[in-house]
Scaffold this active site. Structure first.
Site, PDB file in Angstrom:
ATOM      1  N   LYS A 111      -3.505  -8.985  -0.982  1.00 59.01           N
ATOM      2  CA  LYS A 111      -3.448  -7.986  -2.803  1.00 59.01           C
ATOM      3  C   LYS A 111      -4.152  -8.248  -3.479  1.00 59.01           C
ATOM      4  O   LYS A 111      -4.357  -7.088  -4.711  1.00 59.01           O
ATOM      5  CB  LYS A 111      -1.679  -8.839  -2.295  1.00 59.01           C
ATOM      6  CG  LYS A 111      -0.917  -8.269  -1.297  1.00 59.01           C
ATOM      7  CD  LYS A 111       0.312  -8.582  -1.695  1.00 59.01           C
ATOM      8  CE  LYS A 111       1.334  -7.962  -0.603  1.00 59.01           C
ATOM      9  NZ  LYS A 111       2.672  -8.434  -0.686  1.00 59.01           N
ATOM     10  N   GLU A 138       2.919 -13.148 -12.362  1.00 59.72           N
ATOM     11  CA  GLU A 138       3.173 -11.670 -12.631  1.00 59.72           C
ATOM     12  C   GLU A 138       4.485 -10.650 -14.133  1.00 59.72           C
ATOM     13  O   GLU A 138       5.444 -12.014 -13.523  1.00 59.72           O
ATOM     14  CB  GLU A 138       3.258 -10.243 -11.712  1.00 59.72           C
ATOM     15  CG  GLU A 138       1.473 -10.299 -11.165  1.00 59.72           C
ATOM     16  CD  GLU A 138       1.694  -9.533  -9.386  1.00 59.72           C
ATOM     17  OE1 GLU A 138       3.137  -9.516  -9.194  1.00 59.72           O
ATOM     18  OE2 GLU A 138       0.503  -9.203  -9.580  1.00 59.72           O
ATOM     19  N   ARG A 154      -1.547   1.899   7.710  1.00 65.61           N
ATOM     20  CA  ARG A 154      -0.646   2.586   9.320  1.00 65.61           C
ATOM     21  C   ARG A 154       0.130   3.377   9.224  1.00 65.61           C
ATOM     22  O   ARG A 154      -0.333   3.756   8.195  1.00 65.61           O
ATOM     23  CB  ARG A 154      -0.118   1.457   9.233  1.00 65.61           C
ATOM     24  CG  ARG A 154       0.886   0.801   8.688  1.00 65.61           C
ATOM     25  CD  ARG A 154       3.007   0.416   8.968  1.00 65.61           C
ATOM     26  NE  ARG A 154       3.307   0.407   8.250  1.00 65.61           N
ATOM     27  CZ  ARG A 154       4.009  -0.389   7.652  1.00 65.61           C
ATOM     28  NH1 ARG A 154       3.041  -1.975   7.604  1.00 65.61           N
ATOM     29  NH2 ARG A 154       4.568  -0.066   6.799  1.00 65.61           N
TER      30      ARG A 154
END
Lengths: 216, 468, 746
Positions: free
Chosen positions: B119, B213, B314
């Site tokens: 990430k 964040e 995916r």
């Protein structure tokens, strides 16, 4: 439960004191038998069960030759018709061991008839709640007394956990029939509870089995 | 075209869809199953359509060794991971292609899975390319003073944005799956929360770095469907909106396209937001040389600011809802077939301008659960399951309709996916409700209690679709 | 002479014969047969002859016994000596206390009522008459008590708490400033892990003895490896002529050599052969330099009735104590002169030491052991390298003196002053800054211009993902196969793919965290800064000092296989910029066993760390113990290396030990186990003796996890358990938080 009934039960077990253990492959792979039909095998040995049982077969998967050991003693009563190097799928029966029941196993059978059995209400994995788990690990299950309505187990399924209260007569957990974390079906026996007033008669049963059952 | 044999390393409805796609493309397949899954339709399908030796029992879907042992024995040439299990496991993808008997991994190159699976890397990559990300740090912070300064700036920043009650998140940079995240609503508590989290992270993950964040509230969850081949061609198949979820953040309804400004009023320029996130997603896909299907996940704030959350390398459950509104050169498209085709090395053979969109698609996930009781799964046996047949409807399910089916407890509880199409949002919703009315789902558990499902929940939520 | 007396004498001779037979065991010997038949003849005949005749015959029989005992004594093999030492009639420490010392009080023990009846402590004194004056010279007597076969003495096999008691009273002796006489009567330590474990306690003893500021005289009768060393690090080491001092019992060596497992027994021939190959007799050890003098015993070994022997022993221990004391007392010229006093035992020497003498005592002790075992390894450095090494040493000696001792003091004062000033300025500035901020915050444009906000939205600088160490690819990761975790049945771990497991996963099971062994190279690459390692002393080479049969070949094979010349590798390197000295014991070279070469390299590395003022890290990739084929050349590394470590630590060094895989026996019981900062890599085992040896020596069946690092941690042996992948970070953290007194000075 009456003593006479126990005697009856014991006699019945004595008539056929064997259990057939079907050994299945834990996973896919190519099989190679090491033992043959009619051979005697042993379970794990040593004070700490640190020595594995008799080597039954090799199961090779991804270049990893893994030994399969006997978990109980007995005689190989059947070997399924696989050739050396055959590919077998997971959970496939490969051989059977005729196992003479031990005292503990006979006791377990008889206790099933005498104890109050608490069964899995649903399919899933079962754990004891941490507090009871701690007590069982520290002192053994027979020191744990249960009251109806008390939360005793955690049922884990579909990545969610729910608490499960005990329902049944008050008493101690006399015997565990499952391993925490094991996947169980509905109606599988979780544990047997012995009400305090039955404790004496159960002790008698235990003594009786211990004195009457001869291990082979 | 070379004929391949594709091992389907998955279960349930996705296994069914992959097998069907293989048949459509003219390839062979091999399926796997576990003991508790033996009643699943994917087993029946494999046996009926795959011929002899097309179904193998394995000990676990999560054991790569089982999958590869079966692949070798059945002489498979490629592996399709589906979603979940090994779909985003770069180690598995790497093993498949680097082992002494290599196979094709139908998915992106493992290096891309690895890079976009991190990430922090993804966030930094996005920032490098001027793609908007959630305000806050883009690297693990180890220095307490630096963390404090950042947090303070983040509060000031949010205030300036007009947020009345700003909240920041402290995340363990090595954490994941929702572990090691704490919220702070004011500066005074920051230091003690930070210390507690760092201690926890050190113990739990062996690394006490943190990310700080902004917490974005009341956002919409959007996705961009990317499709790329192994030869450098990248296109998109539009956007999806997956905002309707369970309390545990599990998707329940997915809609394509992502917003519908034709009939719904938004507080911001919705069309521009959709264009922007598509543009940004393509920018990243091109930068990393993305080479298969993938989904770029975005959150859009109530003021219309998009932030890139993560990239799912995916095929997703909801791929069909994008496909149902898409046409390639006017023809229908199946994204799973596209994935297999491109994964095996074929060229895309069309470009973005050949792709057009029509109408609205809605996907419902039908699950035995009780939305009223915090979406608790219901366990038992399904005794009746049937659904109608319409040209605007596709249903995917591994649940047999001709005999009772006990729901296995070891997996995600999805029972069926229903995708409806309408020429506009109103028609799609109407079709959706019609389907939900007509589907039959009955069952009973050991105690004799009736099956609980989320059908009513889905009906109720249909009115909220795409409203923001 | 009465018939009764004759019978008494006869019985005595019969006992003697039995003893002789015991000593020579099963072996056929014509002398013994002769004694046997003569004794039998006399026994059958003496009642039929007159008393005078019987007496005459008895005397000649006694003479024959004396004559043949002398003859037999010359025929004794090393294994016979082992049997002498183990014989219940062998003198024991109690006999010595009774006969060598003039008075004594046993401390903390009455037969079986003792914390450990196999360890005996006594305060005793030796009375010396000089002219009319009488001096009682107190000593602390410490030693293993085998008794004469009493069960509770445990054969002199001391439990950890017995050794702890010994250490306690050594410290008492130090406080009281009296010499210590230790008597080594042990087949080896009782190998259990407890609070503390055997190795842990022996290591403590050795470390403390290395710095004990009173003379220590050790007398060896039975010196069984680590158990012996626990009380034998001495300034003067005497040995009884019929004793043995060895790394392992001959039976133990034979079991290893003959690859004997379980209930099988090695053949008597192999045991005899091992006994002589191990060079364990007093003469052998004198030649090798591990003992200073031999005390002659009567033929076939000293027994309690040999009063002359005790007198001789008394003289020897007095002389030894005098010698140690005189060597360190007074100025050197005078010291030389007084040493001549030694020739005259009538002269009284005071045994208490002054401060300066204590310093010299420790220096002498260090030097004594430092010089040992130099013949037992090969120094393959060419002359040029030797000169280079020496001059580098000289340079660093000068540099360190200047840098650390002279400049340091000044700089400390200066820097303290500047720090104070800086602190003041900081406070002032902060005040100003805060008010400035408060003022400026009223203007919103101020925030927007701040670069910090930029950091919330756009890419920040980060060099954290830069590679600090060199990438390493394990050969284990190059095989396409899967591996089963040993905990798989318990924890449900799935099989791991070797390239993943031994690659990115660093040999750690991703399900349960089990650590599979990695090669030591993994650590060299992943723990130290890229390209920072420089090996030194790589030309010091292990050899076969005892010419142990078949061993030279095995050693060559190990050298070829590993490309190493010994099991010990020494490096200088850096961890995040901090310079360190590292010694690595590598498991793949003869199981990481320690012999003379390994010990020497270890000591040189410690000395380098001391010279350069660097932290010293011992990474034990695995050690099976002392290399038995080197005999006492190996055992002696226990005190030698421990002395070096103590010297370094007392000078302010930082010594960190990290154990991995399996670490057992001598090294753990000495120079590794004495570190105050010992850590273990997960899944490693630490202890004194392996399960087989424990079973054999104690009869205990230990649980399979007996030696696991977690238990070592609970027992207080180690101070922490590290994940392999965190070793670099943890070492760095340790270097930051545990810096020694003279380290990190720039």
């Amino acid at each position: 439960m009456k003593t006479s009934n126990i005697k009856e039960l014991l006699d019945k077990i004595k008539e056929n004191p064997y259990k057939t253990i079907v050994v299945k492959t834990p996973h896919c792979g190519t099989i190679e038998f090491v033992v043959g039909e009619g051979e005697e095998v042993k379970g794990p040995r040593g004070k700490y069960k640190e020595q594995p049982g008799t080597l039954l077969a090799y199961l090779t998967r991804e270049n990893n030759q893994k030994p399969l050991y006997a978990q109980e003693r007995g005689i190989i009563s059947k070997i399924y018709p696989f050739q050396k190097g055959d590919f077998v799928e997971a959970n496939t029966p490969i051989l059977e061991i005729k196992h003479y029941l031990t005292k503990e196993e006979v006791l377990e059978l008889i206790l099933k008839e005498t104890l109050y059995l608490f069964r899995a209400p649903e399919k899933g994995k079962y754990y004891f709640v941490p507090e009871i788990d701690k007590r069982i690990k520290a002192k053994g299950c027979q020191k744990v007394k249960l009251h109806p309505g008390e939360e005793v187990l955690i049922l884990s399924r579909m990545k969610r956990e729910t608490f499960l209260p005990y329902e049944g007569p008050e008493g101690i957990i006399y015997h565990l029939y499952f391993k925490p974390g094991q996947s169980l079906n509905a109606e599988d026996i979780l544990f047997g509870v012995c009400p305090p007033e039955d404790l004496e008669s159960i002790k008698e049963v235990v003594l009786k089995v211990k004195s009457e059952w001869e291990e082979k | 075209m070379k004929k391949h044999k594709i091992l389907v390393a998955n279960r349930g409805e996705i296994a069914l869809r992959i097998m069907q796609a293989c048949l459509n493309l003219g390839h062979d397949f091999v399926a796997v199953y576990t003991e508790e899954d033996k009643e699943s339709l994917h087993c029946r399908f494999a046996q009926e359509k795959g011929g002899e030796k097309s179904l193998f029992k394995i000990s676990s879907y999560q054991d790569a060794n089982e999958i590869l042992a079966v692949a070798d024995y059945s002489q498979a040439t490629a592996i399709h991971p589906g979603y979940g299990f090994f779909a985003e496991d770069y180690r598995f993808a790497r093993r498949v292609v680097t082992r002494s008997k290599p196979l094709i991994f139908i998915g992106p190159n493992w290096k891309i899975i690895k890079e976009l699976g991190d990430k922090i890397q993804t966030k930094r990559l996005a920032r490098k390319l001027d793609v908007p990300t959630v305000p806050g740090s883009d690297r693990p912070i180890y220095d307490e003073l630096e963390a404090e300064e950042l947090a303070r700036d983040l509060f000031i920043f949010q205030k300036e944005q007009g947020i009345e009650h700003p909240v920041i998140l402290i995340k363990a940079s090595a954490g994941g799956g929702g572990m090691g995240i704490e919220e702070v609503g004011d500066m005074d508590r920051f230091r003690s929360v930070l210390r507690r989290l760092r201690n926890y992270a050190q113990r739990q993950f062996g690394n006490d770095g943190v990310l700080i964040e902004q917490r974005v509230f009341d956002f919409n969850h959007l996705e961009v469907q990317i499709v790329a081949d192994r030869h450098g061609q990248v296109v998109h198949f539009g956007t999806r909106n997956c905002t309707i979820q369970s309390t545990g953040r599990q998707k329940r309804i997915e809609v394509a396209p992502g917003f519908y400004p034709k009939t719904i009023n938004y507080a911001f320029d919705a069309q521009k937001v959709l264009q922007d996130i598509v543009k940004y997603s393509l920018r990243i896909a091109r930068e990393v040389k993305y080479d298969n299907v993938g989904t770029w996940e975005w959150i859009v704030s109530p003021t219309g600011q998009p932030f890139l959350m993560e990239v799912n390398t995916r095929i997703q459950v909801e791929n069909g809802v994008s496909a149902i509104i898409s046409r390639v050169k006017g023809q229908e498209v199946n994204l799973i077939e596209e994935q297999i085709r491109l994964g095996l090395g074929e060229k895309l053979n069309y470009s973005q301008k050949d792709i057009s969109f029509q109408g609205v698609g809605i996907e419902y996930r039908i699950i035995a659960e009780s939305p009223e009781e915090n979406f608790t799964p219901w366990v038992g046996t399904i005794t009746r399951f049937s659904y109608p047949n319409y040209p605007w409807l596709q249903v995917f399910s591994h649940v047999p309709q001709d005999k009772p089916y006990e729901i296995p407890t070891d997996f995600d509880p999805n029972l069926a996916l229903a995708i409806v199409w309408g020429k506009d949002l109103e028609e799609a919703k109407r079709h959706g409700l019609k389907f939900l009315e007509e589907v039959v789902l009955e069952g009973e558990n050991k105690k004799g209690e009736k099956l609980k499902s989320n059908l009513n929940f889905l009906k109720a939520k249909t009115s909220e679709i795409l409203v923001f | 002479m009465l018939l009764l007396d004759i019978e008494k004498e006869l019985q005595f001779l019969e006992e003697k014969l039995t003893y002789i037979k015991d000593i020579f065991a099963h072996k056929q010997n014509e002398n013994i047969l002769l004694l046997e038949s003569k004794l039998k003849d006399f026994k059958n005949s003496y009642k039929n002859i007159n008393l005078a005749e019987a007496k005459r015959k008895l005397n000649s029989l006694k003479d024959l016994f004396t004559f043949l005992e002398n003859k037999l004594d010359r025929q004794l093999t090393p294994m016979d000596k082992v049997r002498i030492v183990r014989h219940p009639q062998r003198i024991c420490l109690k006999d010595i206390l009774e006969n060598v010392y003039d008075n004594y009080t046993e401390i903390g023990g009455q037969d079986e009522y003792s914390i450990d009846p196999s360890m005996l402590i006594a305060r005793a004194y030796i009375t010396r008459k000089v002219g009319k004056k009488i001096y009682n010279q107190p000593v602390m007597v410490i030693g293993q008590e085998k008794g004469h076969g009493e069960e509770f003495r445990n054969g002199g096999s001391v439990k950890p708490w017995g050794n702890a008691k010994a250490l306690q009273y050594m410290k008492v002796a130090e406080r009281e400033n009296i010499p210590i006489h230790t008597y080594v009567f042990t087949p080896g330590a009782y190998p259990i892990e407890d609070y503390p474990g055997a190795a842990q306690q022996i290591a403590r003893n050795l470390y403390e003895m290395a710095g004990l500021k009173v003379p220590i005289i050790a007398v060896f009768s039975e010196g069984g490896s680590g158990g012996a060393e626990a009380i034998a690090l001495a300034d003067m080491r005497l040995m009884l002529s019929h004793g043995y001092y060895s790394v392992i019992s001959p039976e133990g060596a034979a079991a290893i050599e003959g690859r004997i497992r379980g209930k099988e027994k090695a053949s008597p021939e192999l045991i005899e052969q091992c006994a002589s190959q191990l060079k364990m007799t007093a003469d052998d050890n004198l030649v090798m330099g591990y003992i200073d003098r031999i005390i002659k015993e009567p033929p076939l070994g000293a027994r309690p009735e040999h009063f002359d022997f005790f007198k001789q022993l008394r003289n020897e221990v007095i002389k030894a104590t005098d010698e140690v004391v005189l060597r360190v007392r007074g100025i050197s010229l005078f010291r030389y002169l007084v040493l001549r006093k030694l020739k005259n035992p009538e002269i009284y020497v005071r045994w208490a030491l002054g401060a300066k003498a204590k310093e010299r005592l420790l220096e002498n002790r260090y030097r004594k052991f430092r010089k040992m075992s130099q013949h037992a390894y090969i120094d393959g450095r060419n002359n040029l390298t030797k000169i280079k090494d020496k001059s580098e040493e000289l340079f660093w000696a000068g540099y360190s003196l200047l840098h650390y001792d002279i400049l340091r003091r000044h700089k400390q004062v200066v820097s303290q002053l500047t720090e104070d000033i800086k602190g003041e300025i900081h406070v002032l500035l902060n005040r100003a800054k805060t008010s400035y901020h408060k003022f400026m915050c009223r203007f919103s444009w101020f925030h927007k211009r701040k670069a910090n906000v930029c950091q919330l939205l756009s890419l920040s600088d980060w060099d954290g993902h830069k590679q600090e160490t060199t990438p390493y690819l394990s050969p284990q990761a190059k095989v396409d196969k899967t591996i089963t975790c040993p905990n798989a049945s318990k924890e449900g771990c799935l099989d791991l793919w070797a390239p993943d497991l031994f690659g990115e996963m660093a040999g750690v099971c991703s399900y349960c965290g089990h650590h599979f062994p990695m090669e030591h190279e993994w650590y060299l690459y992943n723990v130290f800064d890229a390209h920072s390692l420089r090996e030194f002393n790589q030309d010091i080479e292990a050899t076969n000092p005892l010419d142990f049969a078949n061993f030279s070949h095995k050693l060559e094979t190990a050298k070829k296989k590993t490309g190493q010349k010994s099991a010990c590798l020494t490096f200088e390197g850096k961890i995040k910029g901090i310079e360190v000295v590292v010694a690595v014991l590598t498991a793949k070279f003869r199981g990481g066993t320690v012999g003379a070469a390994e010990g020497e390299k270890f000591i040189r590395a410690v000395e380098k760390a001391r010279l350069k003022h660097r932290p010293f890290i011992a990474y034990v990739h695995g050690t099976a113990g002392i290399r038995i084929q080197e005999g006492t050349n190996g055992v002696i590394q226990m005190p030698r290396c421990t002395l070096a470590i103590r010297n370094y630590l007392e000078a302010g060094g930082l010594y960190i030990v990290v154990y991995d895989t399996n670490s057992y026996a001598g090294p753990v019981a000495s120079f590794l186990g004495c570190s105050p900062y010992q850590f273990a890599i997960r899944s490693s085992n630490i202890g004194f003796a392996g399960p087989g040896v424990i079973k054999e020596t104690t009869g205990l069946e230990i649980p399979p996890d007996y030696h696991k690092a977690y238990h070592a941690l609970s027992r207080g042996h180690i101070q922490g358990i590290w994940d392999r992948r965190q070793m670099r970070a943890n070492l760095y953290q340790a270097l930051l938080t545990m810096g020694g007194r003279y380290l990190y000075y720039h």
